[in-house]
Write a protein that holds these residues in place. Structure first.
Motif, PDB file in Angstrom:
ATOM      1  N   ARG A 122      29.809 -36.060  14.430  1.00  0.00           N
ATOM      2  CA  ARG A 122      30.624 -37.280  14.316  1.00  0.00           C
ATOM      3  C   ARG A 122      30.444 -38.170  15.547  1.00  0.00           C
ATOM      4  N   LYS A 123      30.366 -37.554  16.708  1.00  0.00           N
ATOM      5  CA  LYS A 123      30.198 -38.320  17.946  1.00  0.00           C
ATOM      6  C   LYS A 123      28.853 -39.046  17.946  1.00  0.00           C
ATOM      7  N   VAL A 124      27.795 -38.356  17.577  1.00  0.00           N
ATOM      8  CA  VAL A 124      26.451 -38.923  17.653  1.00  0.00           C
ATOM      9  C   VAL A 124      26.245 -40.019  16.608  1.00  0.00           C
ATOM     10  N   THR A 125      26.741 -39.793  15.392  1.00  0.00           N
ATOM     11  CA  THR A 125      26.487 -40.757  14.312  1.00  0.00           C
ATOM     12  C   THR A 125      27.531 -41.861  14.231  1.00  0.00           C
ATOM     13  N   GLY A 126      28.703 -41.625  14.783  1.00  0.00           N
ATOM     14  CA  GLY A 126      29.787 -42.587  14.645  1.00  0.00           C
ATOM     15  C   GLY A 126      30.408 -42.586  13.257  1.00  0.00           C
ATOM     16  N   ARG A 127      30.068 -41.579  12.450  1.00  0.00           N
ATOM     17  CA  ARG A 127      30.619 -41.466  11.096  1.00  0.00           C
ATOM     18  C   ARG A 127      31.545 -40.256  11.034  1.00  0.00           C
ATOM     19  N   GLN A 128      32.491 -40.264  10.104  1.00  0.00           N
ATOM     20  CA  GLN A 128      33.517 -39.219  10.058  1.00  0.00           C
ATOM     21  C   GLN A 128      33.272 -38.165   8.989  1.00  0.00           C
ATOM     22  N   HIS A 129      32.713 -38.561   7.841  1.00  0.00           N
ATOM     23  CA  HIS A 129      32.689 -37.679   6.691  1.00  0.00           C
ATOM     24  C   HIS A 129      31.631 -36.576   6.850  1.00  0.00           C
ATOM     25  N   ILE A 130      31.978 -35.383   6.368  1.00  0.00           N
ATOM     26  CA  ILE A 130      31.062 -34.241   6.357  1.00  0.00           C
ATOM     27  C   ILE A 130      30.955 -33.740   4.918  1.00  0.00           C
ATOM     28  N   LEU A 131      29.744 -33.458   4.482  1.00  0.00           N
ATOM     29  CA  LEU A 131      29.548 -32.837   3.180  1.00  0.00           C
ATOM     30  C   LEU A 131      29.257 -31.351   3.359  1.00  0.00           C
ATOM     31  N   SER A 132      29.879 -30.538   2.527  1.00  0.00           N
ATOM     32  CA  SER A 132      29.607 -29.099   2.498  1.00  0.00           C
ATOM     33  C   SER A 132      29.485 -28.686   1.042  1.00  0.00           C
ATOM     34  N   PHE A 133      29.366 -27.383   0.796  1.00  0.00           N
ATOM     35  CA  PHE A 133      28.985 -26.927  -0.535  1.00  0.00           C
ATOM     36  C   PHE A 133      30.052 -26.060  -1.206  1.00  0.00           C
ATOM     37  N   THR A 134      29.990 -26.054  -2.505  1.00  0.00           N
ATOM     38  CA  THR A 134      30.852 -25.192  -3.308  1.00  0.00           C
ATOM     39  C   THR A 134      30.720 -23.748  -2.838  1.00  0.00           C
ATOM     40  N   ASN A 135      31.863 -23.068  -2.727  1.00  0.00           N
ATOM     41  CA  ASN A 135      31.945 -21.653  -2.338  1.00  0.00           C
ATOM     42  C   ASN A 135      31.509 -21.383  -0.901  1.00  0.00           C
ATOM     43  N   ALA A 136      31.402 -22.434  -0.080  1.00  0.00           N
ATOM     44  CA  ALA A 136      31.026 -22.242   1.322  1.00  0.00           C
ATOM     45  C   ALA A 136      32.166 -21.600   2.109  1.00  0.00           C
ATOM     46  N   PHE A 137      31.794 -20.904   3.190  1.00  0.00           N
ATOM     47  CA  PHE A 137      32.780 -20.434   4.165  1.00  0.00           C
ATOM     48  C   PHE A 137      32.226 -20.694   5.561  1.00  0.00           C
ATOM     49  N   HIS A 138      33.018 -21.399   6.400  1.00  0.00           N
ATOM     50  CA  HIS A 138      32.534 -21.765   7.726  1.00  0.00           C
ATOM     51  C   HIS A 138      33.499 -21.414   8.847  1.00  0.00           C
ATOM     52  N   GLY A 139      34.645 -20.810   8.542  1.00  0.00           N
ATOM     53  CA  GLY A 139      35.557 -20.417   9.607  1.00  0.00           C
ATOM     54  C   GLY A 139      36.998 -20.734   9.269  1.00  0.00           C
ATOM     55  N   MET A 140      37.919 -20.329  10.161  1.00  0.00           N
ATOM     56  CA  MET A 140      39.343 -20.375   9.854  1.00  0.00           C
ATOM     57  C   MET A 140      40.125 -21.401  10.667  1.00  0.00           C
ATOM     58  N   THR A 141      39.486 -22.102  11.600  1.00  0.00           N
ATOM     59  CA  THR A 141      40.175 -23.190  12.284  1.00  0.00           C
ATOM     60  C   THR A 141      40.097 -24.441  11.414  1.00  0.00           C
ATOM     61  N   LEU A 142      40.892 -25.460  11.732  1.00  0.00           N
ATOM     62  CA  LEU A 142      41.104 -26.550  10.778  1.00  0.00           C
ATOM     63  C   LEU A 142      39.832 -27.320  10.436  1.00  0.00           C
ATOM     64  N   GLY A 143      38.999 -27.615  11.425  1.00  0.00           N
ATOM     65  CA  GLY A 143      37.769 -28.324  11.125  1.00  0.00           C
ATOM     66  C   GLY A 143      36.851 -27.503  10.247  1.00  0.00           C
ATOM     67  N   ALA A 144      36.686 -26.228  10.592  1.00  0.00           N
ATOM     68  CA  ALA A 144      35.840 -25.338   9.796  1.00  0.00           C
ATOM     69  C   ALA A 144      36.423 -25.123   8.402  1.00  0.00           C
ATOM     70  N   LEU A 145      37.746 -25.034   8.300  1.00  0.00           N
ATOM     71  CA  LEU A 145      38.378 -24.898   6.987  1.00  0.00           C
ATOM     72  C   LEU A 145      38.149 -26.134   6.118  1.00  0.00           C
ATOM     73  N   SER A 146      38.052 -27.297   6.738  1.00  0.00           N
ATOM     74  CA  SER A 146      37.869 -28.516   5.959  1.00  0.00           C
ATOM     75  C   SER A 146      36.542 -28.524   5.222  1.00  0.00           C
ATOM     76  N   VAL A 147      35.565 -27.766   5.703  1.00  0.00           N
ATOM     77  CA  VAL A 147      34.268 -27.697   5.022  1.00  0.00           C
ATOM     78  C   VAL A 147      34.078 -26.362   4.298  1.00  0.00           C
ATOM     79  N   THR A 148      35.159 -25.588   4.188  1.00  0.00           N
ATOM     80  CA  THR A 148      35.149 -24.314   3.470  1.00  0.00           C
ATOM     81  C   THR A 148      35.643 -24.528   2.045  1.00  0.00           C
ATOM     82  N   GLY A 149      35.076 -23.780   1.094  1.00  0.00           N
ATOM     83  CA  GLY A 149      35.439 -23.963  -0.301  1.00  0.00           C
ATOM     84  C   GLY A 149      36.542 -23.053  -0.802  1.00  0.00           C
ATOM     85  N   ASN A 150      36.725 -21.891  -0.180  1.00  0.00           N
ATOM     86  CA  ASN A 150      37.659 -20.888  -0.676  1.00  0.00           C
ATOM     87  C   ASN A 150      39.094 -21.408  -0.641  1.00  0.00           C
ATOM     88  N   SER A 151      39.740 -21.479  -1.808  1.00  0.00           N
ATOM     89  CA  SER A 151      41.073 -22.089  -1.896  1.00  0.00           C
ATOM     90  C   SER A 151      42.137 -21.268  -1.183  1.00  0.00           C
TER      91      SER A 151
END
Length: 462
Positions: free
Chosen positions: A142-171
């Protein structure tokens, strides 16, 4: 693996000592604990692929610390390096200050891993865990591009903190955030539509259409193998197409190799087979080699635009982790011999699992390398088989949105005999839960190398 969430019940035993030694977990520890609900033994010692419990029972480990113990428990070379360093009085905690162990690790990582693969990355120490690496990657994109949005994938898991959860798929995991998880969207992972539509057709169209109303994302984050999402493994050609799409539109590609990296798929990085070079790579779990906390974020040099201290963490300079990580790189990655052995044993694992799957209608082998499992037609079967395997002395977990995949993740150092023993236990547990397997002649032929040499998503085993 989704834990048994029933409230703990006191079960009187013949030994008051045993009762007193376990009651403190129920009395004091938070309800959030999970693995101990499925594996209630009290573990004491471990070596290689074997864990010893307090009651004298031994367990074969097909879990490997959720991928943090790729070289097994207490590997003697790593253990000696750690003990020698501690006895020397070497500094343990140093934030991001210069230390001799950090210098040796960086030099070794450059010479053993980056240069032989012609990879040019700056190495960032973001904090002690995988989710710290993901958070730093998202912030930097986000810092380098100046853009905010991130795309991730269905059924992804990237971690349990809020930023990582935002790109995680598990409900279930997302619901634990307690607030909306924004600035991210999910797109279909490889084969999400079972081949019915071109995966990137929609994304390519909207990114190229100024009237689509879809903002260009800062980055796309992806796993080569979805370790927690059901062991779906992306094809090399799919990863190449994703990489080309990102480059064509000026989108950064983040590769989350926290679980699938450090050799688990048969190469040090899980993306090597595809030939892509991600902009940012997240590593953790087995990078320390010994189960000690450590994480890296690898960054293309031109993206390293941090201000000093702009992302930090008190425990990003654990010198004991540098010591064992260096020992692991020198022991296992000085040449290709270890990786070749991993690929050979992974083929044995796949062949054994495929043989089991071939006896049950609808069972499919999924994954790559030593991150491989069986998806059964009945979603509840995997958890029942894991429980039955535990009773027989094997630690094996489940994966997927419904825990529908029996997930095997042995240490990369496991012997062929131990591998066979574990597969035999899974076969017996499967027969207990599902009944005796039914093989159908030539239709059950097993090709054990397919998981490495063919379609990496595995095949239907019938």
């Amino acid at each position: 693996m989704r834990p048994n969430t029933a409230m703990p019940t006191d079960h009187p035993t013949s030994s008051s000592m045993e009762a007193s030694s376990t009651s403190v977990f129920d009395d004091i520890e938070s309800q959030v604990r999970s693995y101990c609900r499925n594996w209630p033994a009290t573990f004491t010692t471990a070596s290689g692929s074997t864990i010893q419990a307090e009651d004298g029972r031994s367990y074969l480990d097909f879990f490997a610390g959720a991928g943090a113990l790729n070289y097994g428990h207490n590997h003697p070379v790593l253990l000696d390096a750690l003990v020698d360093y501690l006895r020397s009085g070497g500094i343990v905690h140093a934030l991001d200050m210069h230390t001799a162990p950090k210098r040796e690790f960086l030099t070794t990582f450059r010479d053993r891993i980056l240069r032989p693969r012609d990879l040019d990355y700056k190495v960032m120490f973001p904090g002690p865990t995988g989710t710290n690496s993901v958070e730093s990657a998202l912030k930097l994109a986000r810092k380098v591009t100046g853009r905010q949005h991130i795309l991730s994938f269905t059924n992804a898991f990237h971690g349990m903190t809020l930023g990582a959860l935002s790109v995680t798929g598990n409900s279930m995991k997302r619901n634990g955030a307690g607030l909306p998880l924004t600035n991210s969207s999910k797109i279909p992972y490889d084969d999400y539509f079972s081949g019915a539509t071109e995966d990137f057709l929609w994304l390519e169209r909207v990114l190229g259409d100024s009237g689509s109303g879809v903002d260009k994302p800062a980055a796309i984050i992806v796993e080569s193998v979805q370790g927690e999402g059901g062991l779906s493994a992306a094809r090399p050609e799919w990863l190449r197409a994703l990489s080309e799409l990102c480059r064509a539109h000026g989108i950064l590609l983040i590769l989350d190799d926290v679980q699938a990296g450090c050799g688990r798929t048969g190469e040090f990085f899980s993306f090597e087979e595809s030939g892509i070079v991600p902009d940012i790579v997240c590593l953790s779990k087995s990078i320390s080699g010994f189960g000690l906390s450590m994480a890296l974020t690898l960054i293309r040099p031109e993206l390293d635009q941090w201000e000093p201290g702009e992302h930090n963490g008190t425990f990003r300079g654990q010198n004991t982790s540098f010591v064992t990580a260096t020992a692991a790189l020198n022991q296992f990655w000085a040449d290709d011999e270890f990786a070749a052995g991993v690929r050979a044993r992974a083929a044995e694992l796949h062949a054994g699992l495929a043989q089991i799957a071939s006896g049950y209608d609808g069972a499919v082998v999924k994954g790559r390398g030593f991150l491989t499992g069986i998806k059964f037609a009945e979603p509840s079967a995997a958890s029942k088989i894991a429980a039955a395997a535990y009773e027989r002395g094997l630690l094996v977990e489940t994966s997927g949105p419904e825990d529908e995949v029996l997930k095997t993740m042995p240490a990369l150092t496991i012997s062929s005999d131990e591998l066979v023993s574990g597969i035999d236990i899974i076969a017996a547990a499967s027969a207990e839960v599902l009944g005796a397997p039914v093989y159908r002649g030539e239709g059950s032929d097993v090709r054990g190398s397919d998981v490495l040499d063919g379609d990496p998503r595995g095949e239907e085993s019938k």
